[in-house]
Enzyme design. Structure first.
Site, PDB file in Angstrom:
ATOM      1  N   TYR A 142       0.821  -1.205   0.000  1.00 51.74           N
ATOM      2  CA  TYR A 142       0.000   0.000   0.000  1.00 51.74           C
ATOM      3  C   TYR A 142       0.861   1.264   0.000  1.00 51.74           C
ATOM      4  O   TYR A 142       0.412   2.321  -0.430  1.00 51.74           O
ATOM      5  CB  TYR A 142      -0.896   0.034   1.244  1.00 51.74           C
ATOM      6  CG  TYR A 142      -2.206  -0.697   1.123  1.00 51.74           C
ATOM      7  CD1 TYR A 142      -2.244  -2.036   0.752  1.00 51.74           C
ATOM      8  CD2 TYR A 142      -3.402  -0.048   1.398  1.00 51.74           C
ATOM      9  CE1 TYR A 142      -3.450  -2.704   0.660  1.00 51.74           C
ATOM     10  CE2 TYR A 142      -4.610  -0.711   1.308  1.00 51.74           C
ATOM     11  CZ  TYR A 142      -4.625  -2.039   0.934  1.00 51.74           C
ATOM     12  OH  TYR A 142      -5.825  -2.698   0.845  1.00 51.74           O
ATOM     13  N   LYS A 191       3.122 -15.265   2.845  1.00 53.76           N
ATOM     14  CA  LYS A 191       3.344 -16.018   1.608  1.00 53.76           C
ATOM     15  C   LYS A 191       4.843 -16.291   1.519  1.00 53.76           C
ATOM     16  O   LYS A 191       5.515 -15.929   0.533  1.00 53.76           O
ATOM     17  CB  LYS A 191       2.811 -15.198   0.408  1.00 53.76           C
ATOM     18  CG  LYS A 191       2.754 -15.954  -0.905  1.00 53.76           C
ATOM     19  CD  LYS A 191       1.708 -17.055  -0.936  1.00 53.76           C
ATOM     20  CE  LYS A 191       1.803 -17.840  -2.234  1.00 53.76           C
ATOM     21  NZ  LYS A 191       0.918 -19.023  -2.247  1.00 53.76           N
ATOM     22  N   ASP A 223      -2.943 -18.433   0.938  1.00 50.75           N
ATOM     23  CA  ASP A 223      -3.961 -19.152   0.145  1.00 50.75           C
ATOM     24  C   ASP A 223      -4.662 -20.192   1.018  1.00 50.75           C
ATOM     25  O   ASP A 223      -5.887 -20.299   1.034  1.00 50.75           O
ATOM     26  CB  ASP A 223      -3.334 -19.791  -1.120  1.00 50.75           C
ATOM     27  CG  ASP A 223      -2.042 -20.552  -0.845  1.00 50.75           C
ATOM     28  OD1 ASP A 223      -1.513 -20.479   0.283  1.00 50.75           O
ATOM     29  OD2 ASP A 223      -1.558 -21.241  -1.774  1.00 50.75           O
ATOM     30  N   ASP A 247      -6.352  -6.841   4.435  1.00 54.87           N
ATOM     31  CA  ASP A 247      -7.485  -6.217   3.753  1.00 54.87           C
ATOM     32  C   ASP A 247      -8.408  -7.295   3.193  1.00 54.87           C
ATOM     33  O   ASP A 247      -9.622  -7.277   3.394  1.00 54.87           O
ATOM     34  CB  ASP A 247      -6.958  -5.320   2.622  1.00 54.87           C
ATOM     35  CG  ASP A 247      -8.084  -4.678   1.837  1.00 54.87           C
ATOM     36  OD1 ASP A 247      -9.035  -4.192   2.464  1.00 54.87           O
ATOM     37  OD2 ASP A 247      -8.008  -4.679   0.587  1.00 54.87           O
ATOM     38  N   ASP A 251     -12.246  -8.924   4.919  1.00 53.62           N
ATOM     39  CA  ASP A 251     -13.540  -8.948   4.215  1.00 53.62           C
ATOM     40  C   ASP A 251     -14.116 -10.365   4.225  1.00 53.62           C
ATOM     41  O   ASP A 251     -15.318 -10.565   4.428  1.00 53.62           O
ATOM     42  CB  ASP A 251     -13.391  -8.488   2.747  1.00 53.62           C
ATOM     43  CG  ASP A 251     -13.697  -7.004   2.584  1.00 53.62           C
ATOM     44  OD1 ASP A 251     -13.483  -6.251   3.560  1.00 53.62           O
ATOM     45  OD2 ASP A 251     -14.131  -6.600   1.492  1.00 53.62           O
TER      46      ASP A 251
HETATM   47  C1  IPM Z   1     -10.323  -1.126   4.130  1.00 55.61           C
HETATM   48  C2  IPM Z   1     -10.546  -0.571   2.754  1.00 55.61           C
HETATM   49  C3  IPM Z   1      -9.373   0.323   2.394  1.00 55.61           C
HETATM   50  C4  IPM Z   1      -8.120  -0.513   2.445  1.00 55.61           C
HETATM   51  C5  IPM Z   1      -9.483   1.032   1.028  1.00 55.61           C
HETATM   52  C6  IPM Z   1     -10.790   1.774   0.879  1.00 55.61           C
HETATM   53  C7  IPM Z   1      -8.317   1.943   0.800  1.00 55.61           C
HETATM   54  O1  IPM Z   1     -10.733  -1.595   1.843  1.00 55.61           O
HETATM   55  O2  IPM Z   1     -10.183  -0.329   5.079  1.00 55.61           O
HETATM   56  O3  IPM Z   1     -10.309  -2.346   4.264  1.00 55.61           O
HETATM   57  O4  IPM Z   1      -7.804  -1.227   1.485  1.00 55.61           O
HETATM   58  O5  IPM Z   1      -7.433  -0.446   3.467  1.00 55.61           O
HETATM   59 MG    MG Z   2     -10.892  -3.518   2.715  1.00 54.15          MG
END
Ligand code: IPM
Ligand code: MG
Length: 357
Positions: A142, A191, A223, A247, A251
């Protein structure tokens, strides 16, 4: 106690869910005799519209002068065609970095009342799961070197994953300390079979594990980790991982709880100031329609009380009110599932929570 809170409402549903959380924090301040003051600043698309920049200097300054920061969400289709360094998301990276928030705590727990909303089968969910992802937040790909250049096939774009010993050690320490406060079980996800940066990551995690003999430590390739999360989430307690893997995995972890609209997060650095935000996005499709689920942001407010202000009892009070509202059968549209409940709006859900504080 007196605390100054910076509000970054942002875009989409951001303003609605932040306002819900402010109402909850005000109620807590009244009930427990604290004084919270709230100052709004611009971030993301609304900041681009007003100033031309996603993260105005004044916002950074305001956050640095506050005891903590509450953020809604940023971004939306209106700003999708901005160049990379002027996108709303860039503001998020900028503020994390400016405030030195290298730790991102993302709890993912399955609420008993929402078990039916989990996409995992009954036998996989078992008696539920409760895990904490510790994501590195100010390093890795990032923030690495990036750009365009001429490569073997002509024009190419590149991003770089780099991690220093200092960055790995400090996030590793947070993870081991977090594990010590929970069930003393830590999985580091990397990884290392491919990436040099992961090999350094892994060797430093091993060094740290020698300092924490009580923590049951293991490594996993990313993975496999992604697969294990849906195969047997109960095997995890604390997970530590890099910025990008965190990240993605957070999710995934949120989805198996049934709703991304439920999950809070805390971003922390070395001091007590933190930034607290839901892990979901700005949901522009439902913005301004009183359909958003405010719970993730309200729970982020609870995390602020716990981690930045040391107000554990007050944080418990919010978390219990949320448990209660769910047990009482109230649902916003995203968590209705097949519960048979009638969906209530963001405002009504906030009122129900306020009544239970
Ligand atoms: C998160 C989001 C952010 C990230 C994006 C919007 C930059 O997906 O906070 O998880 O990737 O950190
Ligand atoms: Mg995110």
């Amino acid at each position: 106690m007196d605390f100054k809170i910076a509000l970054l409402r942002g875009d989409g549903i951001g303003p609605e869910i932040v306002d819900s959380t402010v109402a909850v924090l005000k109620k807590i301040a009244d009930k427990f005799g604290h004084n919270f003051s709230f100052t709004p600043y611009l971030i993301g698309g609304c900041a681009i519209d007003a100033t031309g920049l996603p993260l105005p200097e004044e916002t950074v300054k305001g956050c640095l002068e506050s005891d903590s920061v509450l953020l809604g969400a940023v971004g939306g289709p209106k700003w999708d065609n901005q160049p990379g360094d002027k996108r709303p998301e860039k503001a998020l990276l900028g503020i994390r970095s400016a405030l030195g928030l290298y730790t991102n705590l993302r709890p993912a727990k399955l609420y008993n009342a929402l078990r039916a909303a989990s996409p995992l089968r009954e036998e996989i969910v078992g008696d539920g799961f409760d895990l904490m992802i510790v994501r590195e937040l100010t390093g890795g790909i990032y923030f690495g070197d990036r750009g365009y250049r001429q490569g073997k096939y002509g024009e190419e774009a590149y991003d770089t994953e780099a991690y220093s010993r200092v960055e790995i050690e400090r996030i590793g320490r947070v993870a081991f300390e977090t594990a010590m406060k929970r069930n003393k079980k830590l999985t580091s996800i990397d990884k290392a079979n491919v990436l040099e940066s992961s090999r350094l990551w892994r060797s430093i995690m091993h060094e740290l594990s020698a300092e924490y003999p009580e923590v049951e430590y293991s490594d996993m390739f990313v993975d496999n980790g992604a697969m294990q999360l849906v195969r047997n989430p109960q095997q995890f307690d604390v997970i530590v991982t890099s910025n990008m893997f965190g990240d993605i995995l957070s999710d995934e972890a949120s989805q198996i709880t049934g709703s991304i609209g439920m999950l809070a997060s805390a971003s922390l650095g070395d001091g007590t100031r933190g930034m607290y935000e839901p892990i979901h996005g700005s949901a522009p499709d439902i913005a301004g329609q009183n359909k958003a689920n405010p719970i993730a942001t309200i729970l982020s407010g609870a995390m602020m009380l716990r981690y930045s202000f040391g107000l554990a009892e007050e944080a418990d009070c919010i978390e219990k009110a949320v448990d209660k509202v769910l047990a009482d059968g109230f649902r916003t549209a995203d968590i209705v599932g097949n519960s048979g409940a009638e969906a209530i709006g963001c405002i009504e859900m906030t009122e129900k929570i306020l009544e239970r504080i």
